[in-house]
Design a protein around this motif. Structure first.
Motif, mmCIF file in Angstrom:
data_model
loop_
_atom_site.group_PDB
_atom_site.id
_atom_site.type_symbol
_atom_site.label_atom_id
_atom_site.label_comp_id
_atom_site.label_asym_id
_atom_site.label_seq_id
_atom_site.Cartn_x
_atom_site.Cartn_y
_atom_site.Cartn_z
ATOM 1 N N PHE A 1 0.827 -1.203 0.000
ATOM 2 C CA PHE A 1 0.000 0.000 0.000
ATOM 3 C C PHE A 1 0.866 1.260 0.000
ATOM 4 O O PHE A 1 0.676 2.175 -0.804
ATOM 5 N N ALA A 2 1.829 1.307 0.920
ATOM 6 C CA ALA A 2 2.661 2.502 1.064
ATOM 7 C C ALA A 2 3.473 2.769 -0.200
ATOM 8 O O ALA A 2 3.599 3.926 -0.634
ATOM 9 N N ARG A 3 4.027 1.716 -0.790
ATOM 10 C CA ARG A 3 4.836 1.918 -1.994
ATOM 11 C C ARG A 3 3.996 2.368 -3.181
ATOM 12 O O ARG A 3 4.533 2.890 -4.164
ATOM 13 N N ASN A 4 2.700 2.156 -3.113
ATOM 14 C CA ASN A 4 1.820 2.555 -4.208
ATOM 15 C C ASN A 4 1.021 3.807 -3.877
ATOM 16 O O ASN A 4 -0.041 4.053 -4.445
ATOM 17 N N VAL B 1 -5.677 5.568 5.695
ATOM 18 C CA VAL B 1 -6.720 4.548 5.733
ATOM 19 C C VAL B 1 -7.813 5.010 6.686
ATOM 20 O O VAL B 1 -7.556 5.721 7.665
ATOM 21 N N PHE B 2 -9.031 4.615 6.391
ATOM 22 C CA PHE B 2 -10.191 4.932 7.211
ATOM 23 C C PHE B 2 -10.699 3.628 7.787
ATOM 24 O O PHE B 2 -10.855 2.638 7.052
ATOM 25 N N LEU C 1 0.001 -1.564 11.447
ATOM 26 C CA LEU C 1 -0.130 -0.135 11.162
ATOM 27 C C LEU C 1 0.733 0.712 12.094
ATOM 28 O O LEU C 1 1.172 1.807 11.727
ATOM 29 N N HIS C 2 1.000 0.198 13.285
ATOM 30 C CA HIS C 2 1.838 0.912 14.247
ATOM 31 C C HIS C 2 3.229 1.167 13.687
ATOM 32 O O HIS C 2 3.898 2.138 14.063
ATOM 33 N N ASP C 3 3.668 0.311 12.771
ATOM 34 C CA ASP C 3 5.004 0.424 12.199
ATOM 35 C C ASP C 3 5.025 1.211 10.890
ATOM 36 O O ASP C 3 6.060 1.252 10.211
ATOM 37 N N PHE C 4 3.911 1.818 10.527
ATOM 38 C CA PHE C 4 3.837 2.614 9.297
ATOM 39 C C PHE C 4 3.354 4.023 9.635
ATOM 40 O O PHE C 4 2.214 4.398 9.357
ATOM 41 N N PRO C 5 4.215 4.837 10.222
ATOM 42 C CA PRO C 5 3.801 6.199 10.604
ATOM 43 C C PRO C 5 3.434 7.072 9.404
ATOM 44 O O PRO C 5 2.763 8.086 9.567
ATOM 45 N N GLY C 6 3.863 6.676 8.224
ATOM 46 C CA GLY C 6 3.516 7.444 7.032
ATOM 47 C C GLY C 6 2.100 7.216 6.550
ATOM 48 O O GLY C 6 1.652 7.891 5.618
ATOM 49 N N ASP D 1 -1.623 7.605 7.580
ATOM 50 C CA ASP D 1 -2.505 8.279 8.530
ATOM 51 C C ASP D 1 -3.716 7.382 8.798
ATOM 52 O O ASP D 1 -4.399 6.952 7.866
ATOM 53 N N VAL D 2 -3.978 7.114 10.054
ATOM 54 C CA VAL D 2 -5.115 6.273 10.443
ATOM 55 C C VAL D 2 -6.251 7.170 10.916
ATOM 56 O O VAL D 2 -6.123 7.878 11.919
#
Length: 569
Positions: free
Chosen positions: A18-21, A26-27, A41-46, A48-49
């Protein structure tokens, strides 16, 4: 691929794709059936949740986000009830033709097809509205499924994809691929087809471009305008695509919508060449498949769409083109100019009809503020970058008919006609476009469906301007009842709470307007606000009903006179 480690789970592989694309938001409504994804998701700060309060609101937000970015809007929900609640957004994404990915947690693999707690067969549930429904069978398959979801949702006619992820597929250690989906190279018609189109445009005295949502793309609006100006061809926009062509332009002929006036449709039907670009030519744009003539139009019909499934689906085209509409418009705009004096008369006549239809009325009402007065005040004070997020209902009709959209002003309205879209769309739009002024227009019925999502505006300090039209009624259905079964009204009256008190409880600045003379100043304050601002308008039901119809539903049964205008928090 990167070797597996403690943070290299299948959920990390999914989110990495997801991040690379380009997916950076995410909602979701959290659920125990996808705890592994939540943990990753905790490891993907880039990324936004955005935590939502109902899956319907979350899916509408993802739908709006996908429309604005051209990338899949992502919504994550738990199985069973969560997935059922999110279905409304999947339908909206399909109707709107926007990319979206719905990720659903699922029961463990050993419990599949055993009618386990909250288990649903999502292929059966979503198969007719989603472009692809896939239940991931193994942890190592999660990354490629995510990658395919990105590709499928964004190609051809964009739309929703459903990824179903069993609980025991989410936390296994797997390699972490770095795949990105290469953009599809835009296709153009062949030189022979361009030559034929050029000859058709040169010989036509009454050509008409019908432009669709494909021009909501980088360079799309400029390509459409340059094409129209180069060849002196008027433009009618398809259902709820008002912002793809400047409404103040001399070549703007109007829109094909639910309430397009008969005179406009008749004028469009007198054309001798229709160039339909980037539109699916669905039932509303074609006025119930009556314009152009079904299935064989009387005019010469050119239909260009990137999706082969769309071209010739309903109407037999004389020139059927499976190509990128933006690239096609650019190629046509580069050809020698066509047109002449006769065509100038044609475009002027269409523009005159449009201007008569769009003229602001001067409504009078004794049971509240006619909402067209609110829309007019908004149009007169609108900043250059205004984003209008519309819910469904009769209050929205003045926007479609009268508001003169000129990009970068945007219209965010769902073609699905679903109530509840407005508030979530406003949240997603303000998050995505923080420097723009976002206005949410919603009725009392639609606001009670998803208005709770405005907590995100309060929590994040988003300066959304919420305007609630309160006529204590499901006005659109009441209008149909008044026309079809006059005097026999069931199920359409609404007893509303004090909306301003609700908004105040959310920490918002609020205002309650009950008289027409209060409207202009209230709109000015809302547009100037740099924090969330909530405006309730006591609107007229009588103003939208046929003459002589029963107007008793305009009475506020809660006994609020609303005389005072409250500027306090």
């Amino acid at each position: 691929m990167t070797p597996a480690s403690d943070s290299n789970t299948s959920s990390h592989a999914l989110l990495g794709i997801f991040a690379r694309n380009g997916i950076d938001r995410v909602f979701l409504v959290p659920g125990e059936s996808y705890l592994g994804v939540l943990d990753a998701l905790h490891d993907f700060p880039g990324i936004d949740v955005v935590t939502c309060r109902h899956e319907g609101g979350a899916s509408f937000m993802a739908c709006a986000d996908g429309r604005l970015t051209g990338r899949p809007g992502v919504v994550m929900v738990s199985r069973g009830p969560g997935a059922a609640n999110a279905a409304i957004g999947v339908h909206a994404a399909q109707q709107d033709g926007v990319p979206m990915i719905l990720l659903i947690g699922q029961v463990p693999r050993k419990d599949l097809r055993k009618e386990a707690f909250q288990e649903i067969d999502y292929q059966k549930m979503f198969g007719s509205i989603a472009k692809w429904v896939h239940e991931v069978a193994a942890p190592e398959d999660l990354a490629w499924a995510a990658w395919k979801a990105v590709r499928v949702s964004t190609t051809g006619t964009p739309g929703p994809v459903v990824l179903v992820v069993p609980e025991d597929v989410q936390q296994a250690m797997v390699p972490q691929p770095d795949w990105t989906a290469a953009p599809v190279s835009p296709s153009q018609p062949s030189p022979d087809v361009l030559d034929r189109l050029h000859a058709l445009m040169a010989s036509a005295s009454r050509p008409l471009i019908v432009a669709g949502g494909a021009f909501n793309a980088p360079g799309g609006r400029d390509a459409l305008r340059h094409l129209a100006e180069r060849h002196g061809m008027p433009v009618a926009v398809s259902f709820r695509q008002h912002d793809i062509f400047p409404n103040t332009h001399a070549l703007y002929a109007g829109d094909l919508d639910l309430a397009t006036q008969a005179a406009q449709v008749a004028a469009f039907d007198s054309s001798d060449l229709i160039v339909a670009l980037g539109t699916r030519l669905g039932d509303i744009t074609t006025q119930g498949y009556s314009f152009p003539g079904y299935p064989r139009p009387s005019q010469t019909l050119v239909h260009c769409h990137a999706d082969a499934h769309i071209v010739n689906q309903h109407f037999a085209a004389d020139v059927a083109i499976v190509a990128d509409p933006v690239a096609t418009a650019q190629a046509l705009a580069a050809l020698p100019a066509t047109g002449g004096a006769a065509r100038g008369d044609w475009t002027a006549s269409l523009r005159a009809i449009r201007e008569r239809a769009a003229a602001w009325p001067d409504p009078q009402a004794d049971d509240g503020v006619p909402f067209v007065s609110v829309v007019r005040a908004l149009a007169e004070q609108a900043p250059r970058d205004l984003m209008v997020c519309l819910d469904a209902g009769t209050f929205a009709a003045p926007v479609y008919r009268h508001f003169p959209f000129v990009y970068p002003q945007r219209l965010m309205a769902s073609q699905s006609g679903a109530m509840g879209y407005g508030t979530p769309a406003a949240i997603a739009s303000q998050l995505r476009c923080p420097k723009s002024k976002v206005v949410c227009l919603v009725g009392d019925g639609g606001f009670m469906m998803t208005g709770n999502e405005m907590i995100a505006a309060a929590e994040r300090g988003l300066p959304v301007f919420f305007i609630v039209s309160n006529n204590n009624c499901y006005g659109s259905i009441r209008l149909h009842q008044a026309r079809t079964y006059p005097g026999r009204y069931a199920g359409t009256h609404l007893a509303s709470p004090d909306f301003t008190m609700m908004a105040r409880a959310f920490g918002m600045q609020t205002e309650h307007v009950t008289r027409p003379e209060q409207v202009d100043a209230a709109i000015a304050r809302g547009l100037a606000a740099t924090v969330p601002y909530f405006l309730e308008i006591k609107t007229s039901l009588g103003a939208i009903l046929p003459d002589g119809a029963d107007r008793e539903a305009g009475i506020d049964l809660l006994g609020r006179d609303g005389a005072a205008v409250d500027h306090s928090r």
